[in-house]
Structures are given as C-alpha cells and as structure tokens.
Design a protein around this motif. Sequence first.
Motif, PDB file in Angstrom:
ATOM      1  N   SER A 172      24.052  34.553  39.771  1.00 34.57           N
ATOM      2  CA  SER A 172      24.861  34.619  40.987  1.00 34.57           C
ATOM      3  C   SER A 172      24.393  33.601  42.021  1.00 34.57           C
ATOM      4  O   SER A 172      25.207  33.058  42.777  1.00 34.57           O
ATOM      5  CB  SER A 172      24.825  36.020  41.584  1.00 34.57           C
ATOM      6  OG  SER A 172      25.413  36.946  40.697  1.00 34.57           O
ATOM      7  N   ALA A 175      25.879  30.266  41.042  1.00 32.94           N
ATOM      8  CA  ALA A 175      27.296  30.220  41.417  1.00 32.94           C
ATOM      9  C   ALA A 175      27.461  30.064  42.925  1.00 32.94           C
ATOM     10  O   ALA A 175      28.254  29.234  43.396  1.00 32.94           O
ATOM     11  CB  ALA A 175      27.999  31.486  40.931  1.00 32.94           C
ATOM     12  N   THR A 199      29.320  32.758  32.370  1.00 35.53           N
ATOM     13  CA  THR A 199      29.579  31.892  33.516  1.00 35.53           C
ATOM     14  C   THR A 199      29.389  30.461  33.036  1.00 35.53           C
ATOM     15  O   THR A 199      28.345  30.132  32.452  1.00 35.53           O
ATOM     16  CB  THR A 199      28.620  32.216  34.675  1.00 35.53           C
ATOM     17  OG1 THR A 199      28.921  33.535  35.171  1.00 35.53           O
ATOM     18  CG2 THR A 199      28.747  31.211  35.812  1.00 35.53           C
ATOM     19  N   LEU A 210      30.844  24.587  38.938  1.00 31.42           N
ATOM     20  CA  LEU A 210      31.179  25.919  38.453  1.00 31.42           C
ATOM     21  C   LEU A 210      32.612  25.940  37.945  1.00 31.42           C
ATOM     22  O   LEU A 210      33.547  25.610  38.672  1.00 31.42           O
ATOM     23  CB  LEU A 210      31.008  26.937  39.582  1.00 31.42           C
ATOM     24  CG  LEU A 210      31.306  28.399  39.232  1.00 31.42           C
ATOM     25  CD1 LEU A 210      30.285  28.937  38.238  1.00 31.42           C
ATOM     26  CD2 LEU A 210      31.322  29.262  40.499  1.00 31.42           C
ATOM     27  N   PHE A 213      33.276  32.177  36.303  1.00 30.32           N
ATOM     28  CA  PHE A 213      32.219  33.108  36.700  1.00 30.32           C
ATOM     29  C   PHE A 213      32.542  34.494  36.165  1.00 30.32           C
ATOM     30  O   PHE A 213      33.661  34.982  36.315  1.00 30.32           O
ATOM     31  CB  PHE A 213      32.087  33.162  38.226  1.00 30.32           C
ATOM     32  CG  PHE A 213      31.093  34.198  38.709  1.00 30.32           C
ATOM     33  CD1 PHE A 213      29.726  33.964  38.607  1.00 30.32           C
ATOM     34  CD2 PHE A 213      31.522  35.408  39.240  1.00 30.32           C
ATOM     35  CE1 PHE A 213      28.805  34.906  39.023  1.00 30.32           C
ATOM     36  CE2 PHE A 213      30.607  36.365  39.667  1.00 30.32           C
ATOM     37  CZ  PHE A 213      29.248  36.115  39.558  1.00 30.32           C
ATOM     38  N   ASN A 214      31.564  35.122  35.499  1.00 27.76           N
ATOM     39  CA  ASN A 214      31.666  36.522  35.100  1.00 27.76           C
ATOM     40  C   ASN A 214      32.853  36.798  34.171  1.00 27.76           C
ATOM     41  O   ASN A 214      33.570  37.782  34.329  1.00 27.76           O
ATOM     42  CB  ASN A 214      31.757  37.405  36.355  1.00 27.76           C
ATOM     43  CG  ASN A 214      31.487  38.867  36.083  1.00 27.76           C
ATOM     44  OD1 ASN A 214      30.695  39.213  35.218  1.00 27.76           O
ATOM     45  ND2 ASN A 214      32.152  39.733  36.822  1.00 27.76           N
TER      46      ASN A 214
END
Length: 229
Positions: A172, A175, A199, A210, A213-214
């Motif tokens: 996290s 990100a 991710t 990025l 994500f997730n």
Amino acid sequence: MSRIILVRHGQASWGKKDYDKLSDLGHEQARTVGEELAARGVEASRVVTGSMRRQIDTGAGLVAGAGWSMETETDAAWDEYAHSAILTAYKPAYRSMALMKADLARTLRPHRAFDEMYAVATERWVAGAHEADYDEPFSAFGERVLAGLKSLAENVGRGETAVVVSSAGAISWVAAALLGGGSAVWTSLQRVIANASLTTLSVGATEPVLRTFNDTSHLERVPDLLTTR
C-alpha cells in the motif's frame, strides 16, 4: 516494458500466538495466485519475498502453483512493519496478550474494539510525533520499502516480470507513493487490500507506474477464498 507484480501474502494466523504463519486457507490462496499468474501467461524472471515466514511460505506456494522452477529470493526491504510494536507503544500494558484479550472481551464487541484501538495506534505511529517510541518510525518504514522497490526496478531486465511477495502495509505504501498520496492514502489503501491480491507496476525509463491495485478477480471465483485478514 517490464513489470513488477506485488502479491500480498496469504492469510496468516490472525488472533493466534504466532501470527507469522499461514493458515490452511493462506496456503490455498498462495497456490491459487500462482495458478492464476501461470494462466495469465506470466513467466517470472525472479520471485522475491520479504523475510517474514508468511511471505516466504506464500512465495513457495506461488512458485509451486505456477509450475515455475526458480528459487525464491529474500529481501527484508519488503517486510511488513511491526504491528505489535505499534500497538504496545500506544498501550504498553498490552505487551500481555492475555490482558488485551480480556479488555477487548469486556467491550462485548472485541473485533470492532480492536480495530478502533489499532487505528488510533497506527495514526500515532504515522503522525511521527513520537518517533523515539518505535524501532522503525513510519518515515523509516516508507524509505525502506521504496529503497527495495528502487533496487528491484533498476535490476529488472527489459521485458521481464518480477514477482514480489510482501504485505499490506508495504504494498500500500508503494501504491500511495506512486500516486503521490502520502500517508492519508496509505491508511485507506492498507485497510482494503486482500490476501493474495495482485498489484501491478510497469517499469520503463522513468520511475515505476502503478497499473492495477488489489486485483482479486482470481480469488472471487472460489467461495470463501477472498479475505483481508
């Protein structure tokens, strides 16, 4: 274009004396994420894990599930922050887990009470006003993780894919940092990231970007495989 795929470890032993151990479900999640990467045609050039047992075991399960033959590498830059140290810096009496469990039980809503208390403890750590209370202040944690990312990004060959098995806080922070969001964004992201989620970063001539994500689509196909703790 090269890629770095960050994988959160499988479910650990939440609420047990030894948290740093995958549950049976965590082992299944590790194998599932490996199978998913293989199904997507991912051919990893290297698999890197943090030095924590839950990360190392997830890496081993992932490699087996994907049918890859390489050995995993270990880099402590991808370790999670010390959850218990953050809690006991805020509530020193909770070095006794028995006392903490007794106090939480008296609230009649122990899980919610723990979450509320832990949120306050984490905010204290993140704020940075009491850095001397922590072996690793939040600022040092963030620097460590980003140093690990920088080192990996500089050593991923053109067109290669590196897979990293880490934890909610570390992933996290990557990100949040790449989004320029800082600690407030980090706090929100780490609350929702799922075990064995994906991710993805792209790595080009400049800093990593990025891309996703997730991602939990591979977990949602199997009943009860999607967990956040």
